[in-house]
Design a protein around this motif. Sequence first.
Motif, mmCIF file in Angstrom:
data_model
loop_
_atom_site.group_PDB
_atom_site.id
_atom_site.type_symbol
_atom_site.label_atom_id
_atom_site.label_comp_id
_atom_site.label_asym_id
_atom_site.label_seq_id
_atom_site.Cartn_x
_atom_site.Cartn_y
_atom_site.Cartn_z
ATOM 1 N N VAL A 267 41.765 43.375 49.928
ATOM 2 C CA VAL A 267 41.249 42.462 48.909
ATOM 3 C C VAL A 267 40.146 41.577 49.494
ATOM 4 O O VAL A 267 39.078 41.393 48.904
ATOM 5 C CB VAL A 267 42.387 41.604 48.320
ATOM 6 C CG1 VAL A 267 41.820 40.525 47.404
ATOM 7 C CG2 VAL A 267 43.367 42.480 47.553
ATOM 8 N N GLY A 268 40.410 41.050 50.682
ATOM 9 C CA GLY A 268 39.407 40.215 51.326
ATOM 10 C C GLY A 268 38.135 40.976 51.651
ATOM 11 O O GLY A 268 37.023 40.459 51.499
ATOM 12 N N LYS B 298 36.935 43.615 50.072
ATOM 13 C CA LYS B 298 36.209 43.894 48.834
ATOM 14 C C LYS B 298 35.536 42.637 48.298
ATOM 15 O O LYS B 298 34.386 42.684 47.838
ATOM 16 C CB LYS B 298 37.169 44.484 47.801
ATOM 17 C CG LYS B 298 37.653 45.887 48.162
ATOM 18 C CD LYS B 298 38.726 46.384 47.213
ATOM 19 C CE LYS B 298 39.217 47.774 47.625
ATOM 20 N NZ LYS B 298 40.331 48.247 46.766
ATOM 21 N N ARG B 299 36.225 41.504 48.378
ATOM 22 C CA ARG B 299 35.617 40.253 47.917
ATOM 23 C C ARG B 299 34.385 39.893 48.744
ATOM 24 O O ARG B 299 33.436 39.296 48.240
ATOM 25 C CB ARG B 299 36.643 39.116 48.003
ATOM 26 C CG ARG B 299 37.700 39.164 46.922
ATOM 27 C CD ARG B 299 38.714 38.051 47.127
ATOM 28 N NE ARG B 299 39.708 38.043 46.056
ATOM 29 C CZ ARG B 299 40.810 37.299 46.080
ATOM 30 N NH1 ARG B 299 41.048 36.510 47.108
ATOM 31 N NH2 ARG B 299 41.663 37.342 45.064
ATOM 32 N N LYS B 300 34.417 40.255 50.010
ATOM 33 C CA LYS B 300 33.288 39.976 50.900
ATOM 34 C C LYS B 300 32.125 40.935 50.657
ATOM 35 O O LYS B 300 31.019 40.725 51.156
ATOM 36 C CB LYS B 300 33.762 40.083 52.350
ATOM 37 C CG LYS B 300 32.777 39.570 53.371
ATOM 38 C CD LYS B 300 33.354 39.682 54.776
ATOM 39 C CE LYS B 300 32.326 39.240 55.809
ATOM 40 N NZ LYS B 300 32.835 39.370 57.196
#
Length: 262
Positions: free
Chosen positions: A198-199, A201-203
Amino acid sequence: MSNATIHPSAVVEDGARIGDGCVIGPFCHVGPEVTLGRGVVLKSHVVVTGETSVGDETVIFPFAVIGEVPQDLKFKGEKTRLVVGARNRIREHVTMNAGTEGGGGVTRVGDDGLFMAGCHVAHDAQVGDRVILVNNSALAGHCVIEDDVIVGGLSGVHQWVRVGRGAIIGAVTMVTNDVMPYGLVQGPRGKLDGLNLVGLKRKGVARSDITALRAAFQMLAQGEGAFQERARRLGEETQSDYVREIVDFILGDSDRSFLTPG
């Protein structure tokens, strides 16, 4: 200090250096060796003491205690420091301690962090940029927490542990061994359960790099030989900078063993 706003009930001791635009609220105490950067806000009932510097535009909320002496029985009053970077949000009841002579003498906190209510940063910890410590989490002495790490609520990180960039620690987790970059750790006795997808992809990490990280994780989990041997082979094969970062972290110096994939 000419442009600072200081409440009449606050105590700012002689020698403190107060930057332009600082706001020091009711019943705060600022010690004589403290340096506050431009635009720092101490809401109220904040204690900043010791040889402590706080970076520009950091906001510290009520009842936080920043720069007090370490909670270490070996500490004998030697001259040590706390350095806090810019634009941090340090919430209620947070404690951050100065360093010890045996640990290098400096506790460091980077820029743009969020330290939620009740969390603790112990002596000689080295905390990177954009780190989030969720409510009542704690870093023990000498920890290294790299950039973009999230530590979940009520979690603890053991002394000397390194947590690599972009890793995430779940809530109510005890971390006793090093965590590789982008790792996902959870469970009462922390286990490496995967990657912080998740982190990533958010980045905005490219899909090709995420695919390479997934393949690297599988090789580290299931390849032949010891964990560090697998990492060395991975380093010889990879073309991904993200995977190379994991390899370099695993092969770097450490006083702890690693959490390894299950």
